[in-house]
Scaffold this motif. Structure first.
Motif, mmCIF file in Angstrom:
data_model
loop_
_atom_site.group_PDB
_atom_site.id
_atom_site.type_symbol
_atom_site.label_atom_id
_atom_site.label_comp_id
_atom_site.label_asym_id
_atom_site.label_seq_id
_atom_site.Cartn_x
_atom_site.Cartn_y
_atom_site.Cartn_z
ATOM 1 N N GLY A 119 0.878 -1.192 -0.138
ATOM 2 C CA GLY A 119 -0.098 -0.172 0.004
ATOM 3 C C GLY A 119 0.956 1.408 -0.100
ATOM 4 O O GLY A 119 1.992 1.104 0.284
ATOM 5 N N SER A 120 0.331 2.389 -0.494
ATOM 6 C CA SER A 120 1.148 3.675 -0.419
ATOM 7 C C SER A 120 0.289 4.733 -0.095
ATOM 8 O O SER A 120 -0.828 4.784 -0.191
ATOM 9 C CB SER A 120 1.669 3.933 -1.856
ATOM 10 O OG SER A 120 0.782 3.524 -2.857
ATOM 11 N N ASN A 121 0.846 5.853 0.383
ATOM 12 C CA ASN A 121 0.058 7.100 0.673
ATOM 13 C C ASN A 121 -0.754 6.615 1.999
ATOM 14 O O ASN A 121 -2.171 6.742 1.883
ATOM 15 C CB ASN A 121 -0.715 7.715 -0.386
ATOM 16 C CG ASN A 121 0.270 8.077 -1.571
ATOM 17 O OD1 ASN A 121 1.282 8.387 -1.445
ATOM 18 N ND2 ASN A 121 -0.523 7.739 -2.746
ATOM 19 N N LEU A 122 -0.206 6.076 2.856
ATOM 20 C CA LEU A 122 -0.776 5.571 4.017
ATOM 21 C C LEU A 122 -1.609 6.672 5.073
ATOM 22 O O LEU A 122 -2.192 6.314 6.081
ATOM 23 C CB LEU A 122 -0.110 4.529 4.817
ATOM 24 C CG LEU A 122 0.231 3.309 3.686
ATOM 25 C CD1 LEU A 122 1.174 2.198 4.426
ATOM 26 C CD2 LEU A 122 -1.247 2.628 3.110
ATOM 27 N N ASP A 151 5.528 6.203 4.561
ATOM 28 C CA ASP A 151 4.761 4.769 4.653
ATOM 29 C C ASP A 151 5.735 3.867 5.276
ATOM 30 O O ASP A 151 5.067 2.862 5.920
ATOM 31 C CB ASP A 151 4.429 4.390 3.219
ATOM 32 C CG ASP A 151 3.463 5.112 2.483
ATOM 33 O OD1 ASP A 151 2.642 5.792 3.162
ATOM 34 O OD2 ASP A 151 3.113 5.071 1.239
ATOM 35 N N THR A 152 6.967 4.054 5.138
ATOM 36 C CA THR A 152 8.120 2.873 5.801
ATOM 37 C C THR A 152 7.948 3.118 7.211
ATOM 38 O O THR A 152 8.323 2.248 7.966
ATOM 39 C CB THR A 152 9.384 3.289 5.217
ATOM 40 O OG1 THR A 152 9.433 4.829 5.302
ATOM 41 C CG2 THR A 152 9.685 2.692 3.947
ATOM 42 N N ASN A 163 10.460 -7.697 16.268
ATOM 43 C CA ASN A 163 11.747 -7.900 16.361
ATOM 44 C C ASN A 163 12.236 -8.636 14.800
ATOM 45 O O ASN A 163 12.817 -9.764 14.718
ATOM 46 C CB ASN A 163 12.340 -8.900 17.325
ATOM 47 C CG ASN A 163 13.955 -8.794 17.509
ATOM 48 O OD1 ASN A 163 14.307 -7.831 17.364
ATOM 49 N ND2 ASN A 163 14.454 -9.936 18.152
ATOM 50 N N ILE A 164 12.006 -7.958 13.757
ATOM 51 C CA ILE A 164 12.396 -8.320 12.421
ATOM 52 C C ILE A 164 13.557 -7.696 12.009
ATOM 53 O O ILE A 164 13.524 -6.405 12.016
ATOM 54 C CB ILE A 164 11.171 -8.011 11.503
ATOM 55 C CG1 ILE A 164 9.926 -8.951 11.911
ATOM 56 C CG2 ILE A 164 11.473 -8.420 9.919
ATOM 57 C CD1 ILE A 164 8.423 -8.496 11.060
ATOM 58 N N LYS A 165 14.426 -8.363 11.472
ATOM 59 C CA LYS A 165 16.007 -7.831 11.080
ATOM 60 C C LYS A 165 16.293 -8.155 9.659
ATOM 61 O O LYS A 165 17.529 -7.995 9.364
ATOM 62 C CB LYS A 165 16.850 -8.120 12.212
ATOM 63 C CG LYS A 165 16.586 -7.473 13.525
ATOM 64 C CD LYS A 165 17.797 -7.697 14.436
ATOM 65 C CE LYS A 165 17.539 -6.934 15.838
ATOM 66 N NZ LYS A 165 18.367 -7.337 16.861
ATOM 67 N N GLY A 166 15.289 -8.897 8.888
ATOM 68 C CA GLY A 166 15.769 -9.259 7.534
ATOM 69 C C GLY A 166 15.381 -8.187 6.693
ATOM 70 O O GLY A 166 15.534 -7.001 6.879
ATOM 71 N N GLU A 167 14.836 -8.265 5.462
ATOM 72 C CA GLU A 167 14.631 -7.272 4.384
ATOM 73 C C GLU A 167 13.280 -6.962 4.595
ATOM 74 O O GLU A 167 12.655 -7.750 5.079
ATOM 75 C CB GLU A 167 14.539 -7.844 2.973
ATOM 76 C CG GLU A 167 16.025 -7.760 2.425
ATOM 77 C CD GLU A 167 15.943 -7.876 0.928
ATOM 78 O OE1 GLU A 167 15.145 -7.762 0.151
ATOM 79 O OE2 GLU A 167 17.272 -8.095 0.370
ATOM 80 N N GLY A 168 13.097 -5.603 4.618
ATOM 81 C CA GLY A 168 11.680 -5.065 4.780
ATOM 82 C C GLY A 168 11.520 -3.644 3.873
ATOM 83 O O GLY A 168 12.536 -2.955 3.776
ATOM 84 N N PHE A 169 10.100 -3.642 3.284
ATOM 85 C CA PHE A 169 10.174 -2.413 2.518
ATOM 86 C C PHE A 169 8.414 -2.463 2.162
ATOM 87 O O PHE A 169 7.673 -3.343 2.751
ATOM 88 C CB PHE A 169 10.762 -2.628 1.260
ATOM 89 C CG PHE A 169 10.590 -3.918 0.465
ATOM 90 C CD1 PHE A 169 9.710 -4.297 -0.100
ATOM 91 C CD2 PHE A 169 11.714 -4.892 0.649
ATOM 92 C CE1 PHE A 169 9.474 -5.440 -1.022
ATOM 93 C CE2 PHE A 169 11.817 -6.197 0.066
ATOM 94 C CZ PHE A 169 10.568 -6.522 -0.784
ATOM 95 N N THR A 170 7.968 -1.276 1.532
ATOM 96 C CA THR A 170 6.907 -1.004 1.249
ATOM 97 C C THR A 170 6.655 -1.337 -0.268
ATOM 98 O O THR A 170 7.755 -1.246 -0.959
ATOM 99 C CB THR A 170 6.047 0.179 1.333
ATOM 100 O OG1 THR A 170 6.778 1.277 0.716
ATOM 101 C CG2 THR A 170 6.408 0.511 3.005
ATOM 102 N N VAL A 171 5.607 -1.925 -0.720
ATOM 103 C CA VAL A 171 5.393 -1.850 -2.145
ATOM 104 C C VAL A 171 4.032 -1.199 -2.600
ATOM 105 O O VAL A 171 3.264 -1.375 -1.740
ATOM 106 C CB VAL A 171 5.318 -3.512 -2.653
ATOM 107 C CG1 VAL A 171 6.622 -4.135 -2.425
ATOM 108 C CG2 VAL A 171 4.237 -4.208 -2.048
ATOM 109 N N GLY A 172 3.902 -0.615 -3.661
ATOM 110 C CA GLY A 172 2.738 -0.185 -4.341
ATOM 111 C C GLY A 172 2.173 -0.651 -5.425
ATOM 112 O O GLY A 172 3.069 -1.166 -6.379
ATOM 113 N N GLY A 173 1.084 -0.831 -5.514
ATOM 114 C CA GLY A 173 0.538 -1.335 -6.774
ATOM 115 C C GLY A 173 -1.061 -1.078 -7.005
ATOM 116 O O GLY A 173 -1.835 -1.764 -7.509
#
Lengths: 430, 81
Positions: A119-122, A151-152, A163-173
């Motif tokens: 999601g984007s523009n949250l 949004d991040t 406690n998440i330390k791997g990859e993380g990001f937002t996606v928009g579509g």
């Protein structure tokens, strides 16, 4: 391709604040659409309908989780004390998925967990609500805003909570964001970048300005049926007239099959493939070719044929052009098999949940597979097409093993994912 | 407003921004950092106090402040100007 396991589900929606309530609503054809009395006063339209989340109490829900994981509840309280309601929905859906997957922070390597926020523009509603005070006294703008408008902030906050330390990001579509999130999370797992990945479909907490944009664009329904909210969302019915806005946040825990088996987690279902296909089109108009390519692409990635598919959870927004375009795309892909594949649209019950729709509908697919039913197309009286096998206004008993779930967004973003039924407990023991 | 009243107002602001802190035990010589308040929340507390007192003080002035007594002092000084 390597299938990815789904081991946890969580949802906060207009028709249920958890998976169990949501399942009950699907089975009973309960629709969450009502008149948005309060908000419609700010919008230049006679009446606006929406499937909004009502009676949500963050503290009551946390109380419920304190039995299972007190440390998680403390982190939720501390990290979300002044969060927007949209962030609270996200955190609660994630907490449900996390706990239902049997995950505990101390039992899992944080560097091997990822998070994808779809999601984007949250922060539209937040910005709208701060604006008047900002104009008169910019000095008093809360410094938290500098974190919240990005949004991040969802990625940061939820990564701290779990406690998440791997990859993380937002996606928009756009309206396909949820499926885009699922597809990207599966890629992270298949590439062995992470073992476990949370996919959060974010609630589109729109301000009156975004609602007005949709009204002025002519995309919203609820005109002819303004006084009958429960009848306003009619995917694939001849009297459909536009989409009805819905609110929901939903979360899937995705996991590599090896990792799920090692920790003896129940595999609820599999994501077997997915595809994103663009139309090279910036407008809101749907395109049969792009939608067909998304479905074909998802099947191809899963290594499945059209004969393997029992059921399509359609994008089906209840807009005249969108619905007929999807029907034509399904016919193009399924040809003579079209009449054998069940089709329903969860949006008839939830409204169009925009960014989270793909995740909400994946959860609907998984629940229906597990419980051997297909939910009604609530207002389908006169189908726009007589070849397609639409569910009618009653619940259908059906064993579904393999499904497609479609999501198409503005800007020609077409997506489809293949979902397969999970293992039965006796199969797991073998 | 007296300094005592402003101290109460600061404590109210702390309670609102960081509800987990029991402000009954907060002493004026402590700093917000001592109480475990993070940097964003510290700024939110100060801005809330300014808003309550209808004051507009450049935030850099709070940078020199060492503890809650300093915040109270600065707010008091500006409110009596």
């Amino acid at each position: 391709m390597n299938r990815v396991a789904v081991t946890g589900l969580g949802i906060v929606s207009s028709i249920g604040h958890n998976v169990s309530e949501f399942k009950h609503s699907l089975k009973n054809g309960r629709c969450g659409i009502r008149s948005m009395e309060h908000d419609s006063s700010k919008v230049a339209a006679s009446k606006i309908l929406g499937a909004l989340i009502h009676d949500f109490s963050f503290n009551d829900i946390l109380e419920h989780y304190s039995e299972f994981d007190g440390a998680l509840v403390s982190r939720l309280k501390a990290c979300l004390k002044r969060a927007t309601v949209g962030m609270k929905y996200a955190a609660v859906s994630a907490a449900e998925a996390w706990t239902s997957a049997g995950l505990k922070s101390e039992n899992i390597t944080p560097e091997r967990i990822g998070i994808v926020v779809a999601g984007s523009n949250l922060s539209c509603a937040l910005q709208y609500n701060l604006h008047n005070n900002f104009v008169t006294s910019p000095e008093y703008l809360s410094p938290s805003y500098a974190l919240q408008f990005m949004d991040t902030d969802y990625v940061g906050t939820l990564s701290e909570v779990f406690n998440i330390k791997g990859e993380g990001f937002t996606v928009g579509g756009a309206s396909a964001s949820g499926n885009v999130g699922i597809i990207k999370a599966c890629q992270l797992i298949r590439l062995k970048i992470v073992d476990v990945c949370l996919v959060i479909g974010s609630c589109a907490d729109l301000s009156p300005m975004e609602i007005q944009g949709f009204v002025n664009l002519g995309g919203m329904g609820g005109n002819v049926f303004a006084e009958k909210p429960l009848e306003a969302c009619r995917p694939f019915d001849k009297e459909h007239e536009g989409f009805i806005y819905g609110q929901a946040s939903a979360c899937l825990v995705l996991e590599s099959i090896e990792h799920a088996r090692t920790r003896e987690a129940e595999i609820l279902s599999y994501i077997s493939g997915g595809a994103i296909a663009l139309d090279a089109n910036r407008l809101s108009t749907p395109c049969e070719d792009g939608e067909a390519r998304a479905m074909t692409g998802a099947l191809g990635e899963a290594g499945l044929k059209i004969t393997d598919i029992d059921y399509i959870n359609a994008h089906g927004t209840s807009t005249p052009l969108g619905d007929i375009t999807e029907v034509n795309a399904i016919k193009k892909v399924f040809g003579s098999r079209t009449g054998e594949v069940w089709i329903n649209s969860t949006k008839g019950l939830t409204g169009h949940c925009l960014y989270s729709a793909g995740v909400v509908e994946a959860i609907a697919v998984i629940i229906q597979m597990k419980e051997n039913f297909l939910h009604p197309n609530l207002n389908l009286y006169t189908p726009i097409d007589n070849e397609c096998r639409f569910c009618n206004r009653q619940i259908v008993e059906a064993e579904v093993r393999t499904a497609l779930s479609n999501s198409f967004g503005f800007g020609g973003i077409n997506t489809s994912v293949v979902i397969e039924k999970g293992e039965q407990p006796q199969e797991r023991k073998r | 407003m007296t300094k005592e009243q402003i101290f109460e107002l600061v404590k109210n602001s702390i309670r609102e921004m960081v509800p987990e802190i029991n402000t009954d035990n907060v002493r004026i010589e402590q700093s917000l950092r001592d109480l475990g308040v993070n940097s964003i929340d510290r700024m939110d507390i100060v801005i809330k106090c300014m808003e309550d007192l209808n004051l507009k003080i450049p935030l850099v002035e709070f940078g020199k402040v060492k503890n809650i007594a300093g915040i109270v002092e600065l707010l008091y000084e500006k409110s009596t100007q």
